[in-house]
Design a protein around this motif. Sequence first.
Motif, PDB file in Angstrom:
ATOM      1  N   LEU A  15       0.354   6.953  11.780  1.00 54.58           N
ATOM      2  CA  LEU A  15      -0.498   5.893  11.626  1.00 54.58           C
ATOM      3  C   LEU A  15      -0.511   4.784  12.659  1.00 54.58           C
ATOM      4  CD1 LEU A  15      -2.695   4.321   9.952  1.00 54.58           C
ATOM      5  CD2 LEU A  15      -0.594   2.993   8.901  1.00 54.58           C
ATOM      6  N   CYS A  16       0.724   4.279  13.194  1.00 56.80           N
ATOM      7  CA  CYS A  16       0.503   3.547  14.303  1.00 56.80           C
ATOM      8  C   CYS A  16       0.016   3.761  15.494  1.00 56.80           C
ATOM      9  CB  CYS A  16       2.248   3.037  14.494  1.00 56.80           C
ATOM     10  SG  CYS A  16       2.780   2.039  13.102  1.00 56.80           S
ATOM     11  N   GLU A  17       0.357   5.153  15.623  1.00 56.27           N
ATOM     12  CA  GLU A  17      -0.186   5.890  16.963  1.00 56.27           C
ATOM     13  C   GLU A  17      -1.857   5.747  16.845  1.00 56.27           C
ATOM     14  OE1 GLU A  17       1.436   9.322  17.266  1.00 56.27           O
ATOM     15  OE2 GLU A  17       3.434   8.825  17.967  1.00 56.27           O
ATOM     16  N   GLU A  18      -2.505   5.898  15.778  1.00 61.82           N
ATOM     17  CA  GLU A  18      -3.642   5.861  15.537  1.00 61.82           C
ATOM     18  C   GLU A  18      -4.182   4.392  15.638  1.00 61.82           C
ATOM     19  OE1 GLU A  18      -6.971   7.617  12.249  1.00 61.82           O
ATOM     20  OE2 GLU A  18      -4.901   8.148  12.138  1.00 61.82           O
ATOM     21  N   LEU A  19      -3.383   3.536  15.072  1.00 60.37           N
ATOM     22  CA  LEU A  19      -3.991   2.120  15.183  1.00 60.37           C
ATOM     23  C   LEU A  19      -3.946   1.302  16.441  1.00 60.37           C
ATOM     24  CD1 LEU A  19      -2.307   0.652  12.061  1.00 60.37           C
ATOM     25  CD2 LEU A  19      -4.551   1.362  12.371  1.00 60.37           C
ATOM     26  N   GLN A  20      -3.302   2.036  17.436  1.00 62.98           N
ATOM     27  CA  GLN A  20      -3.128   1.720  18.784  1.00 62.98           C
ATOM     28  C   GLN A  20      -4.511   1.500  19.418  1.00 62.98           C
ATOM     29  OE1 GLN A  20      -0.844   0.523  20.700  1.00 62.98           O
ATOM     30  NE2 GLN A  20       0.906   1.306  20.055  1.00 62.98           N
ATOM     31  N   ALA A  21      -5.358   2.205  19.135  1.00 66.40           N
ATOM     32  CA  ALA A  21      -6.705   2.408  19.830  1.00 66.40           C
ATOM     33  C   ALA A  21      -7.819   1.345  19.093  1.00 66.40           C
ATOM     34  CB  ALA A  21      -7.465   3.706  19.662  1.00 66.40           C
ATOM     35  N   GLU A  22      -7.387   0.721  17.993  1.00 68.45           N
ATOM     36  CA  GLU A  22      -8.126  -0.237  17.290  1.00 68.45           C
ATOM     37  C   GLU A  22      -7.980  -1.805  17.599  1.00 68.45           C
ATOM     38  OE1 GLU A  22     -10.460   0.823  15.258  1.00 68.45           O
ATOM     39  OE2 GLU A  22      -9.965   2.927  15.209  1.00 68.45           O
ATOM     40  N   TYR A  23      -9.036  -2.477  17.713  1.00 70.02           N
ATOM     41  CA  TYR A  23      -8.810  -3.962  18.132  1.00 70.02           C
ATOM     42  C   TYR A  23      -9.285  -4.915  17.048  1.00 70.02           C
ATOM     43  CZ  TYR A  23      -8.480  -2.205  23.246  1.00 70.02           C
ATOM     44  OH  TYR A  23      -8.294  -1.453  24.032  1.00 70.02           O
ATOM     45  N   VAL A  24      -9.812  -4.331  15.913  1.00 74.73           N
ATOM     46  CA  VAL A  24      -9.938  -5.218  14.800  1.00 74.73           C
ATOM     47  C   VAL A  24      -9.498  -4.440  13.360  1.00 74.73           C
ATOM     48  CG1 VAL A  24     -11.617  -6.330  13.182  1.00 74.73           C
ATOM     49  CG2 VAL A  24     -12.307  -6.058  15.670  1.00 74.73           C
ATOM     50  N   LEU A  25      -8.193  -5.100  12.614  1.00 75.02           N
ATOM     51  CA  LEU A  25      -7.897  -4.580  11.816  1.00 75.02           C
ATOM     52  C   LEU A  25      -8.008  -5.364  10.231  1.00 75.02           C
ATOM     53  CD1 LEU A  25      -4.419  -3.788  13.159  1.00 75.02           C
ATOM     54  CD2 LEU A  25      -6.341  -2.192  12.932  1.00 75.02           C
ATOM     55  N   ALA A  26      -8.499  -4.711   9.297  1.00 74.72           N
ATOM     56  CA  ALA A  26      -8.563  -5.524   7.991  1.00 74.72           C
ATOM     57  C   ALA A  26      -7.199  -5.348   7.245  1.00 74.72           C
ATOM     58  CB  ALA A  26      -9.543  -4.846   7.281  1.00 74.72           C
ATOM     59  N   LEU A  27      -6.575  -6.400   6.792  1.00 77.21           N
ATOM     60  CA  LEU A  27      -5.262  -6.522   6.263  1.00 77.21           C
ATOM     61  C   LEU A  27      -5.156  -7.079   5.142  1.00 77.21           C
ATOM     62  CD1 LEU A  27      -2.129  -6.129   6.998  1.00 77.21           C
ATOM     63  CD2 LEU A  27      -2.442  -8.563   8.139  1.00 77.21           C
ATOM     64  N   ASP A  28      -4.447  -6.770   4.167  1.00 75.44           N
ATOM     65  CA  ASP A  28      -4.056  -7.440   2.941  1.00 75.44           C
ATOM     66  C   ASP A  28      -2.764  -6.943   2.335  1.00 75.44           C
ATOM     67  OD1 ASP A  28      -4.671  -8.982   0.871  1.00 75.44           O
ATOM     68  OD2 ASP A  28      -4.795  -7.373  -0.509  1.00 75.44           O
ATOM     69  N   THR A  29      -2.032  -7.520   1.736  1.00 80.70           N
ATOM     70  CA  THR A  29      -0.683  -7.369   0.989  1.00 80.70           C
ATOM     71  C   THR A  29      -0.494  -7.267  -0.523  1.00 80.70           C
ATOM     72  OG1 THR A  29       0.348  -9.244   1.256  1.00 80.70           O
ATOM     73  CG2 THR A  29       0.322  -8.151   3.263  1.00 80.70           C
ATOM     74  N   GLU A  30       0.409  -6.740  -1.140  1.00 81.71           N
ATOM     75  CA  GLU A  30       0.499  -6.754  -2.403  1.00 81.71           C
ATOM     76  C   GLU A  30       2.141  -7.213  -2.425  1.00 81.71           C
ATOM     77  OE1 GLU A  30      -1.639  -7.000  -4.492  1.00 81.71           O
ATOM     78  OE2 GLU A  30      -3.346  -5.743  -3.262  1.00 81.71           O
ATOM     79  N   PHE A  31       2.298  -8.186  -3.331  1.00 84.32           N
ATOM     80  CA  PHE A  31       3.930  -8.808  -3.217  1.00 84.32           C
ATOM     81  C   PHE A  31       4.192  -9.290  -4.662  1.00 84.32           C
ATOM     82  CE2 PHE A  31       1.180 -12.066  -1.742  1.00 84.32           C
ATOM     83  CZ  PHE A  31       1.594 -13.368  -2.674  1.00 84.32           C
ATOM     84  N   LEU A  32       5.422  -9.460  -4.905  1.00 87.87           N
ATOM     85  CA  LEU A  32       5.934 -10.193  -5.969  1.00 87.87           C
ATOM     86  C   LEU A  32       6.951 -11.510  -5.515  1.00 87.87           C
ATOM     87  CD1 LEU A  32       6.989  -7.228  -8.316  1.00 87.87           C
ATOM     88  CD2 LEU A  32       4.899  -8.550  -8.461  1.00 87.87           C
ATOM     89  N   ARG A  33       7.070 -12.494  -6.407  1.00 83.91           N
ATOM     90  CA  ARG A  33       7.925 -13.396  -6.055  1.00 83.91           C
ATOM     91  C   ARG A  33       8.232 -14.221  -7.278  1.00 83.91           C
ATOM     92  NH1 ARG A  33       5.197 -16.989  -1.452  1.00 83.91           N
ATOM     93  NH2 ARG A  33       7.594 -17.283  -1.277  1.00 83.91           N
ATOM     94  N   GLU A  34       8.058 -13.667  -8.235  1.00 87.37           N
ATOM     95  CA  GLU A  34       8.518 -14.470  -9.685  1.00 87.37           C
ATOM     96  C   GLU A  34       9.776 -14.605  -9.935  1.00 87.37           C
ATOM     97  OE1 GLU A  34       6.246 -11.840  -9.608  1.00 87.37           O
ATOM     98  OE2 GLU A  34       4.262 -12.869 -10.156  1.00 87.37           O
ATOM     99  N   LYS A  35      10.755 -13.468  -9.485  1.00 85.49           N
ATOM    100  CA  LYS A  35      12.252 -13.579  -9.499  1.00 85.49           C
ATOM    101  C   LYS A  35      13.042 -13.764  -8.160  1.00 85.49           C
ATOM    102  CE  LYS A  35      11.716 -10.382 -13.389  1.00 85.49           C
ATOM    103  NZ  LYS A  35      12.230  -9.111 -14.284  1.00 85.49           N
ATOM    104  N   THR A  36      12.240 -14.211  -7.295  1.00 88.90           N
ATOM    105  CA  THR A  36      13.139 -14.216  -5.739  1.00 88.90           C
ATOM    106  C   THR A  36      12.306 -15.462  -5.234  1.00 88.90           C
ATOM    107  OG1 THR A  36      11.318 -12.962  -4.853  1.00 88.90           O
ATOM    108  CG2 THR A  36      12.980 -11.952  -5.438  1.00 88.90           C
ATOM    109  N   TYR A  37      13.135 -15.909  -4.290  1.00 83.47           N
ATOM    110  CA  TYR A  37      12.885 -16.982  -3.341  1.00 83.47           C
ATOM    111  C   TYR A  37      11.866 -16.528  -2.304  1.00 83.47           C
ATOM    112  CZ  TYR A  37      13.189 -20.869  -0.005  1.00 83.47           C
ATOM    113  OH  TYR A  37      12.806 -22.057   0.703  1.00 83.47           O
ATOM    114  N   TYR A  38      12.109 -15.395  -1.668  1.00 77.97           N
ATOM    115  CA  TYR A  38      11.290 -14.881  -0.847  1.00 77.97           C
ATOM    116  C   TYR A  38      10.376 -13.712  -1.325  1.00 77.97           C
ATOM    117  CZ  TYR A  38      14.307 -16.990   3.001  1.00 77.97           C
ATOM    118  OH  TYR A  38      14.998 -17.671   3.672  1.00 77.97           O
ATOM    119  N   ALA A  39       9.110 -13.796  -0.968  1.00 80.10           N
ATOM    120  CA  ALA A  39       8.214 -12.780  -1.669  1.00 80.10           C
ATOM    121  C   ALA A  39       8.697 -11.528  -1.367  1.00 80.10           C
ATOM    122  CB  ALA A  39       6.795 -13.022  -0.906  1.00 80.10           C
TER     123      ALA A  39
END
Length: 381
Positions: A15-39
């Motif tokens: 995937l990273c090799e494929e992304l090398q040629a891109e100049y604009v990336l849409a980005l999002d994350t899913e995370f949890l932090r209810e039970k931790t200090y760091y997400a």
Amino acid sequence: MREVIVDNPEQLQQLCEELQAEYVLALDTEFLREKTYYAQLCLVQIATPHLIACIDPIQINDISPFLKILYDPQKLKVMHSARQDLEIFHDMTQQVPAPLFDTQIAATLLGYGDQLGYANLVEKMLGIKLAKTHTRTNWSHRPLGRGQIEYAMDDVRYLLQVYQIQTDALEKLGRSDWLQKDFAALTDPQLYRQSMEDLWQKVRGANTLKGVQLAVLQRLAYWREQQAVEKNRPRRWILRDDLLLEIARQMPQTPAALTQIPGHDAYLQKNADTIVALVEQGKAMPKSQWPTTSKFTRLTPEQEAKVDLLMAVVRTRAAQAHVTPSVLANRKELECLVQGNKPCSVMRGWRAELVGNELQAILEGDRHVYLDSGQIKVQTE
């Protein structure tokens, strides 16, 4: 559009090799932090014009090849309401991915309102209604279901379309450069770093204490933060705000006195000697070093009238620019401006150009406000 689930190092490298040629990336994350200090980062979604990929950092221990792509300054990251996501990457590397385009912030300049959610923005701009069935899902549980994957992919599926429409609209309005300082502020690492000495200010109810009590609270909040970081547990799991306040207020001198405080728990009892020592440290602090809370100064009737006048100008300029007034300035900021207490966001960047400089000129008497056929006007002397 091709869809990819990336859950092993070989797929990530591809995937990273494929992304090398891109100049604009849409980005999002899913995370949890209810039970931790760091997400806990549970999923990273990436979209280009050609593919959507979900990277699984729970299955892949080392996502550094992707981080190298993410931190490439030649690649624009398009996100919606980016701050929490950026904080996760900052905690991982102590740096923030840049450059950035935040579609939520851009929406405020295009008349879509303040703090608009991604699903609502997509519906308003593209006429597409997104499902909200997995808003509260447990993203750390494996395997993820197909519905969860689709929900996660939808979070980036339309981002580039929204971005393109927004950039075109901003260009037509002559506002393309207005947001650069806002975006730069979001990618400043200092935004995600906090002074350990100032953590007491985050304790709910801190303004009810005074004098040496604040010095004690400062020591307690510092210690609690160290414990939370070390154990990777939420602050409230270490010591609740109400207990911190009550300890600082009563300043118990012995473990026995400490455990008489209502609502004390096992963790407090276990660390009673340490907490009492922290109380003594706070009490021993020189008065000149005691922290202080901001004093609230009530506005005079004349100042209230000035704020009302400035608010009317803000609403007028917001309507003319097709943005919501709160995007320019809220009443609290205008109160600060009238009192001259501290720099306000309305006096920086595009907000200053649109209305801030005008407000300052009104306060200084260089311009005055009048009504013309029921319309608010600002005239230069």
